[in-house]
Design an enzyme around this catalytic site. Structure first.
Site, PDB file in Angstrom:
ATOM      1  N   GLU A 160       0.898  -1.168   0.159  1.00 38.53           N
ATOM      2  CA  GLU A 160      -0.012  -0.078   0.099  1.00 38.53           C
ATOM      3  C   GLU A 160       0.869   1.287  -0.106  1.00 38.53           C
ATOM      4  O   GLU A 160       1.970   1.115   0.662  1.00 38.53           O
ATOM      5  CB  GLU A 160      -0.814   0.057   1.214  1.00 38.53           C
ATOM      6  CG  GLU A 160      -1.845   1.428   1.465  1.00 38.53           C
ATOM      7  CD  GLU A 160      -2.641   1.012   2.394  1.00 38.53           C
ATOM      8  OE1 GLU A 160      -2.833   0.048   3.048  1.00 38.53           O
ATOM      9  OE2 GLU A 160      -3.790   2.046   2.455  1.00 38.53           O
TER      10      GLU A 160
ATOM     11  N   ASN B  15      -6.707   1.682   2.877  1.00 31.27           N
ATOM     12  CA  ASN B  15      -7.470   2.871   2.931  1.00 31.27           C
ATOM     13  C   ASN B  15      -6.837   3.869   1.723  1.00 31.27           C
ATOM     14  O   ASN B  15      -7.752   4.724   1.520  1.00 31.27           O
ATOM     15  CB  ASN B  15      -7.379   3.322   4.193  1.00 31.27           C
ATOM     16  CG  ASN B  15      -7.688   2.525   5.228  1.00 31.27           C
ATOM     17  OD1 ASN B  15      -8.592   1.693   5.036  1.00 31.27           O
ATOM     18  ND2 ASN B  15      -7.240   2.347   6.534  1.00 31.27           N
TER      19      ASN B  15
ATOM     20  N   ASN C  93     -12.190  -0.662  -0.819  1.00 32.06           N
ATOM     21  CA  ASN C  93     -11.400  -1.256   0.219  1.00 32.06           C
ATOM     22  C   ASN C  93     -12.168  -1.021   1.491  1.00 32.06           C
ATOM     23  O   ASN C  93     -12.481   0.303   1.625  1.00 32.06           O
ATOM     24  CB  ASN C  93     -10.093  -0.821   0.191  1.00 32.06           C
ATOM     25  CG  ASN C  93      -9.214  -1.149   1.609  1.00 32.06           C
ATOM     26  OD1 ASN C  93      -9.152  -2.285   1.796  1.00 32.06           O
ATOM     27  ND2 ASN C  93      -9.375  -0.327   2.433  1.00 32.06           N
ATOM     28  N   GLU C  94     -12.403  -1.881   2.279  1.00 34.60           N
ATOM     29  CA  GLU C  94     -13.205  -1.840   3.506  1.00 34.60           C
ATOM     30  C   GLU C  94     -14.235  -0.569   3.519  1.00 34.60           C
ATOM     31  O   GLU C  94     -14.254   0.291   4.223  1.00 34.60           O
ATOM     32  CB  GLU C  94     -11.944  -1.348   4.662  1.00 34.60           C
ATOM     33  CG  GLU C  94     -11.105  -2.410   4.870  1.00 34.60           C
ATOM     34  CD  GLU C  94     -10.207  -2.227   6.113  1.00 34.60           C
ATOM     35  OE1 GLU C  94     -10.213  -1.120   6.687  1.00 34.60           O
ATOM     36  OE2 GLU C  94      -9.610  -3.378   6.436  1.00 34.60           O
TER      37      GLU C  94
ATOM     38  N   TYR D 285      -6.868  -8.420  11.935  1.00 37.28           N
ATOM     39  CA  TYR D 285      -5.367  -8.110  12.479  1.00 37.28           C
ATOM     40  C   TYR D 285      -5.557  -8.377  14.058  1.00 37.28           C
ATOM     41  O   TYR D 285      -6.578  -8.201  14.568  1.00 37.28           O
ATOM     42  CB  TYR D 285      -5.299  -6.766  12.220  1.00 37.28           C
ATOM     43  CG  TYR D 285      -4.954  -6.201  11.074  1.00 37.28           C
ATOM     44  CD1 TYR D 285      -3.789  -6.339  10.488  1.00 37.28           C
ATOM     45  CD2 TYR D 285      -5.919  -5.399  10.105  1.00 37.28           C
ATOM     46  CE1 TYR D 285      -3.413  -6.160   9.100  1.00 37.28           C
ATOM     47  CE2 TYR D 285      -5.841  -5.125   8.913  1.00 37.28           C
ATOM     48  CZ  TYR D 285      -4.448  -5.358   8.450  1.00 37.28           C
ATOM     49  OH  TYR D 285      -4.224  -4.978   6.879  1.00 37.28           O
TER      50      TYR D 285
ATOM     51  N   GLU E   9      -6.297  -8.934   3.774  1.00 37.74           N
ATOM     52  CA  GLU E   9      -5.653  -8.577   4.766  1.00 37.74           C
ATOM     53  C   GLU E   9      -5.647  -9.147   5.897  1.00 37.74           C
ATOM     54  O   GLU E   9      -6.621  -9.416   6.677  1.00 37.74           O
ATOM     55  CB  GLU E   9      -6.292  -6.933   4.986  1.00 37.74           C
ATOM     56  CG  GLU E   9      -5.775  -6.074   3.996  1.00 37.74           C
ATOM     57  CD  GLU E   9      -6.196  -4.431   4.363  1.00 37.74           C
ATOM     58  OE1 GLU E   9      -5.976  -4.214   5.591  1.00 37.74           O
ATOM     59  OE2 GLU E   9      -6.575  -3.803   3.545  1.00 37.74           O
TER      60      GLU E   9
ATOM     61  N   GLN F 143       1.406  -6.179   5.711  1.00 30.95           N
ATOM     62  CA  GLN F 143       1.710  -5.819   4.349  1.00 30.95           C
ATOM     63  C   GLN F 143       3.108  -6.343   3.942  1.00 30.95           C
ATOM     64  O   GLN F 143       3.600  -7.373   4.742  1.00 30.95           O
ATOM     65  CB  GLN F 143       1.689  -4.219   4.263  1.00 30.95           C
ATOM     66  CG  GLN F 143       0.339  -3.813   4.562  1.00 30.95           C
ATOM     67  CD  GLN F 143       0.011  -2.257   3.885  1.00 30.95           C
ATOM     68  OE1 GLN F 143       1.040  -1.692   3.505  1.00 30.95           O
ATOM     69  NE2 GLN F 143      -0.989  -2.112   4.345  1.00 30.95           N
TER      70      GLN F 143
HETATM   71  O1  AHR Z   1      -3.063  -2.504   6.381  1.00 27.59           O
HETATM   72  C1  AHR Z   1      -3.315  -1.376   6.933  1.00 27.59           C
HETATM   73  C2  AHR Z   1      -4.746  -0.782   6.653  1.00 27.59           C
HETATM   74  O2  AHR Z   1      -5.464  -1.821   7.529  1.00 27.59           O
HETATM   75  C3  AHR Z   1      -5.248  -0.821   5.389  1.00 27.59           C
HETATM   76  O3  AHR Z   1      -4.812   0.386   4.767  1.00 27.59           O
HETATM   77  C4  AHR Z   1      -6.866  -1.149   5.564  1.00 27.59           C
HETATM   78  O4  AHR Z   1      -7.407  -1.531   4.712  1.00 27.59           O
HETATM   79  C5  AHR Z   1      -6.982  -1.746   6.902  1.00 27.59           C
HETATM   80  O5  AHR Z   1      -7.875  -1.124   7.818  1.00 27.59           O
END
Ligand code: AHR
Length: 503
Positions: free
Chosen positions: A27, A72, A172-173, A244, A292, A351
């Site tokens: 990203e 994002n 995305n999201e 995450y 992700e 990432q």
């Molecule tokens: O990977 C970091 C961020 O986490 C990304 O930009 C977003 O898609 C997610 O919230």
């Protein structure tokens, strides 16, 4: 020592090991692109300014796909800013990370980097501040051979042949209130369906990923997927999932069991997709792109973007330093992804470089492997053939978040042609070793080809540029095969890989 009995049989398969399970993500965020993959002043830089040392590490990591350019970031991105002569490209505000985007790397450089690194591109379109037309424009630029304004622009920019990018993320999201251009499920579902329908008019061969939930803890989780797929089921191939994990308040036991949450996440999304399938009488199945996933200490200072008038280029952001316990969790999350290979058809470790990443760099200087690099690289290299169902009968551990969970989590892959059975296992106990006893019925005679374990008496050990090798996966001398059973001792807070080959 407590023991766990694991039974595997080559007949009981879940599905194939999918190369796309081992994807990653680049990203425009912090130092992922600038001074991460791209650093023209670096001694190893190529003609595009890409660091060859980082390319080599990405290859060693075994990354198969790379999602780009966000995240994002994509929800405010104008892809046209990043093509053409570099000196004419504008700098722009990046609202997502309160940074300045210099646009020195764009679509053309990204595709060239993918080719150098030998990975498949996975492109995201901006459905935050933009819509159907801009997605079509980017697809025309990338995938149409020539004879139109945008395809000819690509050719003028040096790429005679179309890129023929197959995997595309529809935003995305979009469920996240933090997202630029955040939408309700209904608004997004309609936009995703119409963008997908139009994109397929240009290129029917593309594979499209709709945004699912940005976390299982979102208030809209489940209803979001249901509404989006009700609108877009026929138009999309995959729905995304993002997760995450981090250790909270010293609760190592729950953290080590993070794969329990990932298992539930995948199973809930698959069930929701199947409910929409049944209700709409659709014949195809929509599968999951877990695009992700990682360990991310989101509350730490290094994850807080700048503010006020400070809009830096490539600030230090999300540069988590990973411990051995973090690596054990990453290995456990890969076990979960493999176990769900029937429904998870793509995944991206978020990432790749510097930003919550297995690879770290110094600007102009060294590159090194974090602890999380190793379970990923070994799983990507050695998981092959079919993923097998495993039955585990063993001890449990108590966790605050997930209740009682199995201490031992494992998955097996079997490559019949190569005659190799590979076990990936995590001991989630914080204190007790586990003796793993594997019933190898149905495989004929196997012998230990390699057994590696990642653990350390101090599970908070982290790699640095000065010392990234003191703690590595080490040969596990306890691994042995006797009378059709494999045995190996797994220390607490550990990740292991045992390769068994036809004798
Ligand atoms: O990977 C970091 C961020 O986490 C990304 O930009 C977003 O898609 C997610 O919230």
């Amino acid at each position: 020592m407590r023991s766990a009995v694991l039974t595997v049989d080559p007949v009981f398969t879940i599905g194939p090991v999918r190369p796309r399970t081992f994807g990653s993500f680049v990203e425009h965020l912090g130092r992922c692109v600038y001074t991460g993959i791209h650093d023209p002043s670096h001694p190893t830089a190529d003609a595009d300014g890409f660091r060859r040392d980082v390319v080599e590490l990405a290859r060693e990591l075994g990354v198969t796909t790379v999602r780009y350019p966000g995240g994002n970031f994509v929800s405010g991105y104008r892809w046209e800013d990043g093509v053409g002569p570099r000196e004419q490209r504008p700098a722009r505000l990046d609202l997502a990370w309160h940074s300045t985007e210099p646009n020195l790397v764009g679509v053309d450089e990204y595709v060239r980097w993918c080719r150098t690194a030998g990975v498949e591109p996975m492109m995201a379109v901006n459905l935050g501040t933009r819509g159907v037309q801009e997605a079509l424009d980017l697809l025309e630029y990338c995938n149409v051979p020539g004879g139109t304004r945008l395809s000819d622009l690509r050719r003028a920019n040096g790429a005679d042949e179309p890129y023929r990018i197959r995997m595309w993320c529809l935003g995305n999201e979009m469920d996240g209130p933090w997202q630029t251009g955040h939408k309700t499920a209904h608004e997004y579902g309609r936009l995703a369906a119409e963008t997908a329908r139009a994109m397929r008019m240009i290129d029917p061969g593309i594979e499209l990923v709709a945004c699912g939930s940005s976390g299982r803890g979102m208030a809209t989780f489940g209803t979001w997927e249901h509404t989006v797929l009700t609108e877009a089921y026929d138009q999309v191939d995959l729905i995304s999932a993002h997760a995450y994990y981090h250790e909270e308040d010293g609760d190592l036991a729950s953290f080590l069991a993070s794969a329990v949450d990932m298992d539930r996440f995948v199973e809930d999304v698959a069930a929701t997709a199947d409910a929409v399938r049944a209700a709409g009488n659709h014949s195809k199945r929509v599968n999951i792109s877990f695009d992700e996933w990682n360990v991310w200490y989101i509350d730490r200072a290094e994850s807080q973007p700048p503010s006020g008038d400070d809009w830096p280029v490539a600030p230090v952001l999300l540069e988590d330093r990973y411990t051995v316990a973090d690596a054990v969790v990453v290995g456990g999350l890969l076990i979960s992804l493999l176990r769900h290979t029937d429904r998870v058809h793509a995944a991206s470790l978020a990432q790749l470089v510097n930003v919550i990443a297995p690879i770290m760099t110094e600007p102009g200087g060294r590159a090194w492997r974090q602890t999380t690099f190793h379970p990923f690289a070994l799983t990507s290299r050695h998981a092959a053939g079919q993923v097998l169902r495993v039955a585990v009968d063993g001890p449990t551990v108590q966790t605050a978040k997930y209740g009682e969970v199995a201490a031992l989590d494992a998955v097996a892959t079997y490559d019949d042609a190569a005659g190799e059975l590979v076990l990936f296992a995590v001991n989630r106990s914080t204190t007790e070793p586990v003796a793993l006893d594997v019933d190898l019925r149905g495989f004929g005679e196997l012998a230990v080809a390699e057994a590696l374990t990642l653990s350390n008496p101090d599970h908070t050990w982290t790699a640095t540029a000065d010392d990234s090798t003191s703690v590595l996966p080490r040969p596990n001398a306890t691994a042995a095969v006797r009378a059709g059973r494999a045995g190996v001792e797994l220390p607490p807070v550990s990740w292991s890989m045992v390769r068994l080959a036809r004798a």
